[in-house]
Design a protein around this motif. Structure first.
Motif, PDB file in Angstrom:
ATOM      1  N   VAL A 219      55.144  20.399  53.491  1.00 53.57           N
ATOM      2  CA  VAL A 219      56.538  20.435  52.916  1.00 53.57           C
ATOM      3  C   VAL A 219      57.238  21.320  54.369  1.00 53.57           C
ATOM      4  CG1 VAL A 219      58.434  21.120  51.597  1.00 53.57           C
ATOM      5  CG2 VAL A 219      55.789  19.897  50.872  1.00 53.57           C
ATOM      6  N   VAL A 220      58.655  20.443  54.760  1.00 46.33           N
ATOM      7  CA  VAL A 220      58.989  21.163  55.908  1.00 46.33           C
ATOM      8  C   VAL A 220      60.694  21.067  56.026  1.00 46.33           C
ATOM      9  CG1 VAL A 220      59.337  19.180  57.240  1.00 46.33           C
ATOM     10  CG2 VAL A 220      58.892  21.266  58.483  1.00 46.33           C
ATOM     11  N   ASP A 221      61.203  22.408  56.131  1.00 45.06           N
ATOM     12  CA  ASP A 221      62.598  21.771  56.106  1.00 45.06           C
ATOM     13  C   ASP A 221      63.502  21.370  57.479  1.00 45.06           C
ATOM     14  OD1 ASP A 221      65.653  23.189  56.045  1.00 45.06           O
ATOM     15  OD2 ASP A 221      65.074  24.980  55.658  1.00 45.06           O
ATOM     16  N   ALA A 222      64.087  20.617  56.830  1.00 46.15           N
ATOM     17  CA  ALA A 222      64.632  19.250  57.884  1.00 46.15           C
ATOM     18  C   ALA A 222      65.465  20.348  59.115  1.00 46.15           C
ATOM     19  CB  ALA A 222      65.195  18.322  57.141  1.00 46.15           C
ATOM     20  N   MET A 223      66.392  21.162  58.126  1.00 47.01           N
ATOM     21  CA  MET A 223      67.097  21.734  59.131  1.00 47.01           C
ATOM     22  C   MET A 223      66.633  22.911  60.021  1.00 47.01           C
ATOM     23  SD  MET A 223      69.860  22.877  56.147  1.00 47.01           S
ATOM     24  CE  MET A 223      71.286  23.679  56.808  1.00 47.01           C
ATOM     25  N   THR A 224      65.387  23.235  60.017  1.00 53.02           N
ATOM     26  CA  THR A 224      65.059  23.766  61.299  1.00 53.02           C
ATOM     27  C   THR A 224      64.591  23.213  62.299  1.00 53.02           C
ATOM     28  OG1 THR A 224      62.833  23.799  60.287  1.00 53.02           O
ATOM     29  CG2 THR A 224      63.669  25.735  58.998  1.00 53.02           C
ATOM     30  N   GLY A 225      65.528  21.988  62.064  1.00 53.06           N
ATOM     31  CA  GLY A 225      65.070  20.898  63.657  1.00 53.06           C
ATOM     32  C   GLY A 225      63.644  21.045  64.534  1.00 53.06           C
ATOM     33  N   GLN A 226      63.429  21.839  65.605  1.00 52.06           N
ATOM     34  CA  GLN A 226      62.376  21.249  66.424  1.00 52.06           C
ATOM     35  C   GLN A 226      61.211  22.020  66.455  1.00 52.06           C
ATOM     36  OE1 GLN A 226      62.027  18.676  68.102  1.00 52.06           O
ATOM     37  NE2 GLN A 226      59.853  19.384  68.910  1.00 52.06           N
ATOM     38  N   ASP A 227      61.647  23.341  65.636  1.00 52.61           N
ATOM     39  CA  ASP A 227      60.920  24.296  65.511  1.00 52.61           C
ATOM     40  C   ASP A 227      59.714  24.164  63.787  1.00 52.61           C
ATOM     41  OD1 ASP A 227      61.637  26.336  66.635  1.00 52.61           O
ATOM     42  OD2 ASP A 227      62.865  27.021  65.027  1.00 52.61           O
ATOM     43  N   ALA A 228      60.243  23.026  63.283  1.00 50.69           N
ATOM     44  CA  ALA A 228      60.078  22.954  61.610  1.00 50.69           C
ATOM     45  C   ALA A 228      58.495  21.392  62.930  1.00 50.69           C
ATOM     46  CB  ALA A 228      60.774  21.613  61.069  1.00 50.69           C
ATOM     47  N   VAL A 229      59.266  21.078  64.052  1.00 52.18           N
ATOM     48  CA  VAL A 229      57.884  19.657  64.140  1.00 52.18           C
ATOM     49  C   VAL A 229      56.378  20.753  65.253  1.00 52.18           C
ATOM     50  CG1 VAL A 229      57.606  18.489  66.194  1.00 52.18           C
ATOM     51  CG2 VAL A 229      60.114  18.207  64.759  1.00 52.18           C
ATOM     52  N   ASN A 230      57.197  21.654  65.520  1.00 53.74           N
ATOM     53  CA  ASN A 230      56.272  22.409  65.749  1.00 53.74           C
ATOM     54  C   ASN A 230      55.632  23.381  64.614  1.00 53.74           C
ATOM     55  OD1 ASN A 230      57.281  21.970  68.470  1.00 53.74           O
ATOM     56  ND2 ASN A 230      58.172  24.214  68.294  1.00 53.74           N
ATOM     57  N   THR A 231      55.843  23.929  63.905  1.00 49.58           N
ATOM     58  CA  THR A 231      54.885  24.547  62.466  1.00 49.58           C
ATOM     59  C   THR A 231      53.805  23.383  61.984  1.00 49.58           C
ATOM     60  OG1 THR A 231      56.952  25.762  62.600  1.00 49.58           O
ATOM     61  CG2 THR A 231      55.231  25.192  60.522  1.00 49.58           C
ATOM     62  N   ALA A 232      54.795  21.597  61.858  1.00 52.35           N
ATOM     63  CA  ALA A 232      53.630  20.744  61.030  1.00 52.35           C
ATOM     64  C   ALA A 232      52.142  20.582  62.361  1.00 52.35           C
ATOM     65  CB  ALA A 232      54.431  19.909  61.303  1.00 52.35           C
ATOM     66  N   LYS A 233      53.351  20.519  63.639  1.00 55.73           N
ATOM     67  CA  LYS A 233      51.444  20.499  64.244  1.00 55.73           C
ATOM     68  C   LYS A 233      50.585  21.964  63.953  1.00 55.73           C
ATOM     69  CE  LYS A 233      50.431  20.035  69.655  1.00 55.73           C
ATOM     70  NZ  LYS A 233      48.847  20.410  68.891  1.00 55.73           N
ATOM     71  N   ALA A 234      50.408  22.527  63.958  1.00 48.66           N
ATOM     72  CA  ALA A 234      49.850  23.625  64.252  1.00 48.66           C
ATOM     73  C   ALA A 234      49.465  23.635  62.395  1.00 48.66           C
ATOM     74  CB  ALA A 234      50.536  25.227  63.941  1.00 48.66           C
ATOM     75  N   PHE A 235      49.808  23.363  61.159  1.00 50.54           N
ATOM     76  CA  PHE A 235      49.687  22.822  59.967  1.00 50.54           C
ATOM     77  C   PHE A 235      48.243  21.929  60.397  1.00 50.54           C
ATOM     78  CE2 PHE A 235      52.012  25.973  58.257  1.00 50.54           C
ATOM     79  CZ  PHE A 235      51.467  26.741  57.545  1.00 50.54           C
ATOM     80  N   ASN A 236      48.868  20.896  60.777  1.00 50.54           N
ATOM     81  CA  ASN A 236      48.146  20.071  61.298  1.00 50.54           C
ATOM     82  C   ASN A 236      46.879  19.706  61.743  1.00 50.54           C
ATOM     83  OD1 ASN A 236      48.028  16.967  60.940  1.00 50.54           O
ATOM     84  ND2 ASN A 236      48.043  16.529  62.746  1.00 50.54           N
ATOM     85  N   ASP A 237      46.407  21.204  62.668  1.00 52.01           N
ATOM     86  CA  ASP A 237      45.841  21.052  63.690  1.00 52.01           C
ATOM     87  C   ASP A 237      44.131  21.452  62.499  1.00 52.01           C
ATOM     88  OD1 ASP A 237      46.075  19.906  65.954  1.00 52.01           O
ATOM     89  OD2 ASP A 237      46.987  22.251  66.500  1.00 52.01           O
ATOM     90  N   ARG A 238      44.867  22.723  61.685  1.00 62.51           N
ATOM     91  CA  ARG A 238      43.661  23.052  60.195  1.00 62.51           C
ATOM     92  C   ARG A 238      43.921  22.405  58.679  1.00 62.51           C
ATOM     93  NH1 ARG A 238      43.470  28.610  60.910  1.00 62.51           N
ATOM     94  NH2 ARG A 238      42.387  28.620  59.276  1.00 62.51           N
ATOM     95  N   LEU A 239      44.740  21.712  58.666  1.00 61.29           N
ATOM     96  CA  LEU A 239      44.275  21.191  56.920  1.00 61.29           C
ATOM     97  C   LEU A 239      44.569  19.410  57.587  1.00 61.29           C
ATOM     98  CD1 LEU A 239      47.185  22.204  55.189  1.00 61.29           C
ATOM     99  CD2 LEU A 239      44.787  22.822  55.018  1.00 61.29           C
ATOM    100  N   ASN A 240      44.936  19.027  58.583  1.00 59.94           N
ATOM    101  CA  ASN A 240      45.073  17.100  59.198  1.00 59.94           C
ATOM    102  C   ASN A 240      45.570  16.396  57.863  1.00 59.94           C
ATOM    103  OD1 ASN A 240      43.980  14.626  59.932  1.00 59.94           O
ATOM    104  ND2 ASN A 240      41.332  14.733  59.285  1.00 59.94           N
ATOM    105  N   PHE A 241      46.550  17.020  57.593  1.00 57.27           N
ATOM    106  CA  PHE A 241      47.177  16.953  56.484  1.00 57.27           C
ATOM    107  C   PHE A 241      47.273  15.052  56.281  1.00 57.27           C
ATOM    108  CE2 PHE A 241      50.836  18.771  58.760  1.00 57.27           C
ATOM    109  CZ  PHE A 241      51.365  17.881  59.643  1.00 57.27           C
ATOM    110  N   ASP A 242      48.036  14.145  55.055  1.00 59.07           N
ATOM    111  CA  ASP A 242      48.261  13.054  55.044  1.00 59.07           C
ATOM    112  C   ASP A 242      49.418  12.908  55.284  1.00 59.07           C
ATOM    113  OD1 ASP A 242      45.194  12.728  54.244  1.00 59.07           O
ATOM    114  OD2 ASP A 242      45.606  13.892  52.957  1.00 59.07           O
ATOM    115  N   GLY A 243      50.598  13.987  55.065  1.00 56.66           N
ATOM    116  CA  GLY A 243      52.435  13.606  55.204  1.00 56.66           C
ATOM    117  C   GLY A 243      53.566  14.478  55.445  1.00 56.66           C
TER     118      GLY A 243
END
Length: 446
Positions: A219-243
């Motif tokens: 879950v990511v706050d769309a208002m954080t813009g590109q920071d949200a994308v960078n954070t998503a990448k960091a989480f995905n590297d650990r969790l390999n989330f589905d969506g």
């Protein structure tokens, strides 16, 4: 939603207006502005550059069809590219388990707990599921209380162990409880955490490993813009989330996260949050979102929401009343209530092609109908049933009782008369379709 980006893209594509053929020169000018609009929306520079390069390759040398203007062709190319960038096709949620286990992850303040409730409500009302919400934020008692409040609000049970400080145990115990009590979906709400917090990231990784969820959603706050994308990448590297879940899309968001997050983490956006209400959740359709970004509305979603509120028996009764000229203010009020259930007014207006642009400087509140409802509630049963009896003296009394002005009562009476005539003309198919009725109501002023 994305009003600034929509305005800038429209201005960029306006450059081609009047040209008979797409040339290298006018394409370059247009795409330069498109790239600038994307960068202003907080889209990564490389993605914005690749995007415009791809559009240029597809546009160059294409002859404009006799029925199509160059600007329209470019809009189509940009729309198709936007759709592809955001994932191409919608991706549904995996509910294959028994029970299906969904693990929610995300940053602090991203709206994860609220969205857990929205998702539970969505699965309960739209998919016929029996969900169980699980409070696994062991660090904030307020988070557990918040989830219980949300659960009470939507009529969904919440499993919690306030004294237990082991998130893995709580999650595993909740799944056992779900199996024993007939729950077919388990939604595990975890503590918000920072990607740089190694201990917290290890904890959610351990929960993920222990419960083996069918779906892990970020879950990511769309208002954080590109920071949200960078954070998503960091989480995905650990969790390999589905969506991905994008929240707060009803705010003044620039759109960069929605446009680029799929290409960065290669995981689909599955749902979006469009408001504070528990019903403010939508499946993410890349094509429909591209339409909205380009100011083309989203009629399909509008009609779908209308159909969800459609009651066949009520429609038959309404048709009979229309045929007999017995359509009154009580029926009018019922239609307003149905429209309100479809979502917040600003979001609905954004789905009407051209309306978002026409009303971009108009503040549309969720309580846009409150004055109308107050006026109708101030009428007597006779007045609501037979509006023709409302004379000057009655209008004065109704205005005083509703805290409005006589002019507002007169305006409502006029709009009601116009709608009654419109519905009479629409007989045969009109009384049944709430979406078509909106055409008469969208011009109403509170």
């Amino acid at each position: 939603m994305f009003s600034n980006l929509s305005d800038k893209l429209e201005k960029a594509l306006h450059i081609l207006k009047g040209h008979g053929k797409i040339t290298e020169v006018n394409v370059a000018d247009t795409l330069k502005e498109v790239r600038r609009a994307l960068l202003d929306a907080d889209v990564n520079f490389k993605i914005a550059k690749d995007f415009t390069t791809s559009v240029k390759e597809k546009a160059m040398g294409q002859n404009v069809l006799t029925s199509l203007q160059p600007g329209q062709l470019m809009v189509k190319l940009v729309k198709d590219e936007l759709t592809e960038l955001m994932g191409g096709e919608e991706v549904g949620i995996n509910l294959s388990g028994n029970p299906s286990v969904i693990l929610m992850s995300g940053l602090q303040g991203s709206g994860k707990t609220t969205f857990s409730g929205k998702l539970a409500n969505f699965l309960k009302t739209k998919k016929g599921k029996k969900p169980l919400l699980v409070a696994c934020d062991i660090y904030r008692p307020a988070a557990i209380n918040q989830l219980h409040v949300v659960g009470d609000q939507i009529g969904v049970e919440v499993y919690s162990e306030p004294e237990n400080k082991n998130a893995v145990d709580i999650a595993q115990n909740a799944i056992k409880y779900a199996k024993s009590n007939g729950f077919n979906v388990v939604i595990v709400d975890t503590a918000g955490r920072l990607a740089i917090d190694e201990q917290m990231m290890n904890e959610i990784a351990n929960v993920h490993k222990a419960i083996q969820p069918q779906e892990t959603l970020f879950v990511v706050d769309a208002m954080t813009g590109q920071d949200a994308v960078n954070t998503a990448k960091a989480f995905n590297d650990r969790l390999n989330f589905d969506g991905v879940i994008l929240t707060k899309l009803d705010g003044d968001t620039r759109g960069g996260a929605a446009i680029t997050i799929k290409s960065v983490v290669n995981k689909p956006i599955k749902f979006i949050g469009t408001g504070e209400k528990m019903e403010a959740i939508d499946v993410f359709y890349p094509s429909r979102m591209a339409d909205r970004i380009l100011g083309m509305g989203d009629v399909v979603s509008l009609v779908e929401r209308a159909q969800e509120q459609y009651d066949e028996e009520e429609a038959r009764k309404l048709q009979k009343k229309i045929a007999k000229n017995e359509f009154g203010f009580d029926d009018f009020l019922t239609q307003i209530q149905q429209i309100k259930k479809m979502g917040n007014m600003k979001d609905l207006v954004g789905m009407i092609p051209g309306a978002g642009k026409a009303l971009k400087d108009v503040e549309i509140e969720d309580d846009a109908f409150k004055h109308i409802e107050a006026i109708i509630h101030s009428m007597t049963p006779l007045e609501r049933t037979k509006p023709a009896v409302i004379d000057g003296k009655r209008k004065i009394r109704i205005a005083k009782g509703s805290g409005t002005k006589v002019e507002q009562v007169n305006q409502l009476m006029k709009q009601f008369d116009q709608m009654s005539k419109m519905m009479k003309m629409m007989q045969g198919g009109g009384g049944k379709n709430l979406a078509r009725m909106m055409g008469g109501m969208k011009g109403m002023k509170p």
